[in-house]
Structures are given as structure tokens and as C-alpha cells.
Write an enzyme that holds these catalytic residues in place. Sequence first.
Site, PDB file in Angstrom:
ATOM      1  N   HIS A 127       0.833  -1.201   0.000  1.00 30.56           N
ATOM      2  CA  HIS A 127       0.000   0.000   0.000  1.00 30.56           C
ATOM      3  C   HIS A 127       0.869   1.253   0.000  1.00 30.56           C
ATOM      4  O   HIS A 127       0.950   1.995   0.982  1.00 30.56           O
ATOM      5  CB  HIS A 127      -0.930  -0.008   1.214  1.00 30.56           C
ATOM      6  CG  HIS A 127      -2.088  -0.919   1.045  1.00 30.56           C
ATOM      7  ND1 HIS A 127      -2.767  -1.482   2.096  1.00 30.56           N
ATOM      8  CD2 HIS A 127      -2.708  -1.400  -0.072  1.00 30.56           C
ATOM      9  CE1 HIS A 127      -3.735  -2.255   1.644  1.00 30.56           C
ATOM     10  NE2 HIS A 127      -3.719  -2.211   0.339  1.00 30.56           N
ATOM     11  N   HIS A 217     -10.300  -6.046   3.398  1.00 28.80           N
ATOM     12  CA  HIS A 217      -8.861  -5.850   3.204  1.00 28.80           C
ATOM     13  C   HIS A 217      -8.291  -7.080   2.521  1.00 28.80           C
ATOM     14  O   HIS A 217      -8.631  -8.214   2.854  1.00 28.80           O
ATOM     15  CB  HIS A 217      -8.185  -5.612   4.560  1.00 28.80           C
ATOM     16  CG  HIS A 217      -6.755  -5.197   4.457  1.00 28.80           C
ATOM     17  ND1 HIS A 217      -5.731  -6.094   4.201  1.00 28.80           N
ATOM     18  CD2 HIS A 217      -6.158  -3.985   4.604  1.00 28.80           C
ATOM     19  CE1 HIS A 217      -4.579  -5.450   4.183  1.00 28.80           C
ATOM     20  NE2 HIS A 217      -4.811  -4.167   4.412  1.00 28.80           N
ATOM     21  N   GLU A 219      -5.594  -8.723   2.724  1.00 30.66           N
ATOM     22  CA  GLU A 219      -5.002  -9.743   3.588  1.00 30.66           C
ATOM     23  C   GLU A 219      -6.070 -10.584   4.275  1.00 30.66           C
ATOM     24  O   GLU A 219      -5.967 -11.822   4.352  1.00 30.66           O
ATOM     25  CB  GLU A 219      -4.095  -9.096   4.635  1.00 30.66           C
ATOM     26  CG  GLU A 219      -3.423 -10.119   5.539  1.00 30.66           C
ATOM     27  CD  GLU A 219      -2.666  -9.485   6.689  1.00 30.66           C
ATOM     28  OE1 GLU A 219      -2.668 -10.076   7.784  1.00 30.66           O
ATOM     29  OE2 GLU A 219      -2.083  -8.401   6.501  1.00 30.66           O
ATOM     30  N   THR A 282      -2.541  -8.778  10.106  1.00 31.70           N
ATOM     31  CA  THR A 282      -1.269  -8.450  10.776  1.00 31.70           C
ATOM     32  C   THR A 282      -1.072  -6.969  11.029  1.00 31.70           C
ATOM     33  O   THR A 282      -0.224  -6.600  11.836  1.00 31.70           O
ATOM     34  CB  THR A 282      -0.078  -8.974   9.951  1.00 31.70           C
ATOM     35  OG1 THR A 282      -0.112  -8.396   8.633  1.00 31.70           O
ATOM     36  CG2 THR A 282      -0.107 -10.490   9.847  1.00 31.70           C
ATOM     37  N   SER A 349      -3.283   2.287   3.586  1.00 34.14           N
ATOM     38  CA  SER A 349      -2.456   1.423   4.422  1.00 34.14           C
ATOM     39  C   SER A 349      -3.063   1.301   5.815  1.00 34.14           C
ATOM     40  O   SER A 349      -3.162   2.280   6.556  1.00 34.14           O
ATOM     41  CB  SER A 349      -1.032   1.995   4.525  1.00 34.14           C
ATOM     42  OG  SER A 349      -0.312   1.364   5.562  1.00 34.14           O
ATOM     43  N   SER A 350      -3.455   0.093   6.173  1.00 39.63           N
ATOM     44  CA  SER A 350      -4.071  -0.140   7.480  1.00 39.63           C
ATOM     45  C   SER A 350      -3.089   0.139   8.611  1.00 39.63           C
ATOM     46  O   SER A 350      -3.430   0.795   9.598  1.00 39.63           O
ATOM     47  CB  SER A 350      -4.577  -1.583   7.563  1.00 39.63           C
ATOM     48  OG  SER A 350      -5.079  -1.872   8.845  1.00 39.63           O
TER      49      SER A 350
END
Length: 433
Positions: A127, A217, A219, A282, A349-350
Site C-alpha cells: 500500500h 482488506h 489480507e 497483521t 495502508s491499514s
Amino acid sequence: MAMRARGRAFASSATSGKDVKDYPNGKGFDAREFRRSLNRTGRYTRRVIQDAESLEKMEEHGVGYSKHGLVAAMREQGNACTRGDVHVVLAESYGFCWGVERAVQMAYEARKVYPEENMYITNEIIHNPSVNRRLEEMQVQFIQADENGNKDFERVEEGDVVILPAFGASVMEMQLLNERGVKIVDTTCPWVAKVWNAVDVQKKKQCTSVIHGKWNHEETVATASFASDYVVVKDMEEAEYVAQYILNGGDKQEFLTKFKNAVSDGFDPDVHLERVGVANQTTMLKGETERIGKLFEKTMLQKHGPTKLQEHYVVMDTICDATQERQDAMYALVEQELDMVVVVGGFNSSNTSHLQEIAEEHKLPSYWVDTAGRIDVENNAIAHRLSYGELVTTKDWLRPGKLRVGVTSGASTPDRVVEDVLDALFATKETHA
């Protein structure tokens, strides 16, 4: 035609006649063994080859650790520097993590190994807009989901090269690509794969995976595909709702409506919450993941008693070291005497959003930017994002006089981007001294 699969949609495959949804997922399918079996195809790699030319190109493009720039100099000077009236303190842990650098390096090495082949990636490699733009310049084509969650794989043909990003890809996508006969370069972060292993253990123990993450998301979509039954909770509030349902029951339809995009196919909260395990995306806040784990341990202890706890609750440590280190460093940074904090990282971006969240919780003026282009040097203004997603513009953000500025960056942010942001900050201060 587009079909839904695990809360996401994928375009149908013209060459195989199949949708991604037509491939089995973690329910009733050994997804972990399938991923292992890819090693035997001769068309799959997840190795870094340490190609010197690729590493030099990364340095030239500014998509790795800084070796000669301002950030590199700050590392040699106690993570600090002073320019004019501005003193900058760099967080102890910041920026590119090992898994992200590995993914970018593998993408650069793939282009070196396959210079002429059509090359695709199933999503952004990481990201960060600067890094993804560089890959586009190298003729890597992105297969991203559209606003409706549709992905179109029709153009991918036998012999093409497909990169799986650092977040991973769903097992259904892997099966489609394997059947197409493509060469797969799997850059999935090993910490993400560790989470997949955890949900695989939970599946084998017939436990529903409670995944702390964001259901849409990339992931979490990939992790869910390795699970059997699952529910995704984004925060402590949603976790407490699920815990109360376990203890007291409730309105099943209300539950399914609340989590309509965040549960496995055929999920029944009256059946599938008897045994649970906890895993996480994560990039989520470490402390919240730990609290959610303790919540479900306490819930199952209360419902089933200490002698039956291990039959009804499974937990494995899936918290990413890099995420934890950056969050811990941010907590330490905001305790210092600072006038403001600048957070640098992609707006999608988380992990970066959680760094911004920490600054906001401490009531510090904080500015989250993805590139130096967000800073208007001439007018002393900055366009920045808040942790919950709103993009705002602040004028006169740098006041006259001396300033102490804390700086950190998300795990997908190259040092060069941080250096460009600091250069713009210094230029603004000098222009409006």
C-alpha cells in the site's frame, strides 16, 4: 458475468470457463497443502535470489531503505536532525518492514528474470503509491478489484507471470492461476502465511476463526479463504457483540445482517460459535488484538468452564513483529515533548492508519500524508488524512519559531518518501520564517 466469492466478486474466466468462486476454499479443502503443492509444479517460487542489479535499481528508484539520504544520516545521529528552527525526531522503528522490502525485491527480481513476459500482479504489491507507480513503469499490470469487488483475469494466459502481493492472495485465486499454467511469484509476507497456518490449525480442530481485521482488506480476504467457518470483527465493539451472542444468544437474523460481508458461506451463529479460535490481520493494533483474544478466552471459560476451555478455544500468537515494533515506537514517540507529528504512508495502508490513530489519541497535532505533494510550500498548507479516512486541508500548519516534529512512517513506506516529505516541510518553514 461476475460472481460473488467470500464477500468479493471476480470476473469469469473465458479460457477455463470457471469463476474464482468455482474453486474450493478452506471449507472442506486442504488449502495449506494445496499451497505447498505449488512448489512441485515448476512454475512457482517464493524465494529471494539477491540479484545485485535488482537491488541497485531499487536504490535508484528510492523503493527501499535509504543508504545515503537524510533518513540514513538520521539513523547515524540518534534518529534526529536539526535544520534551521526545525528539530526532527524519527521514531525508533519506522518504515519498510522486512516482509514489504522482500516483496518489492522479489517483484524487481521477477522482472529481471522474465524481461519479456507479460507480467501481472493480483493487487497492489504494497500500500504505497510510489512503489506501485514504479512497477507500472516496469510494465507490471495490476489486476485490481473495481468498486464492486470485481476482478478480471481473462487477459492472463498460459506462460504469463503473475505476482502475488505481500498481503497474499486467496486460495481460490491461486487455484485459478495454477490451472491457467502461469508462472507464480509469491511474495506473501511470511507473517501473513503464519496467520494462514493458525486458521488452518483452528479448522482442523473444528473451530470457527474469529479474525480481527477489516473484511474487505486484501489480507483478510486471503486469510478467510484458508479458514473453514469464520467471522471477521473489525474492533472491540464488534468482538463484544459476538461474545455476548455466545453467552446469551440473540437475534440470528440481526447477527447475520450485521456481519453480512464478514462471515463464511452458510454461517450459523447458533452452531458455529461453539468452538472458536482467534487470528488477526497483521496490520491491526496489537493491543486491541490482545484484548479481543482475552475477551474470547474469558467468554469460553465462562460458558464452558475451565476443564472444557481447550476444547472450545484456540489461540496462537499471530501478531506481526514489525507492526508491533512500529506501534510501540509510536507510543514512545508521542510521549516526547513534540509540537506535532508527521505520519507518512499510503492512504489505504491499514498499519499507517493505526499510527495516525495513536497520535490522535494523544491529542497531538498530527498530519498523515502519502507523498510530499500533499504539502503546499508556497501557502504553508497541508492536505492530510485523519485516522478514520477524512481528507482535510490545514492552513498555516507550521507556526513561526522553533518546532519539534516527530516523524514516523508505515511499514509500506520507502525512506525516500519520508525524505521528500521532510524536504517539503523544511522548505515550507524556510519560506515562511
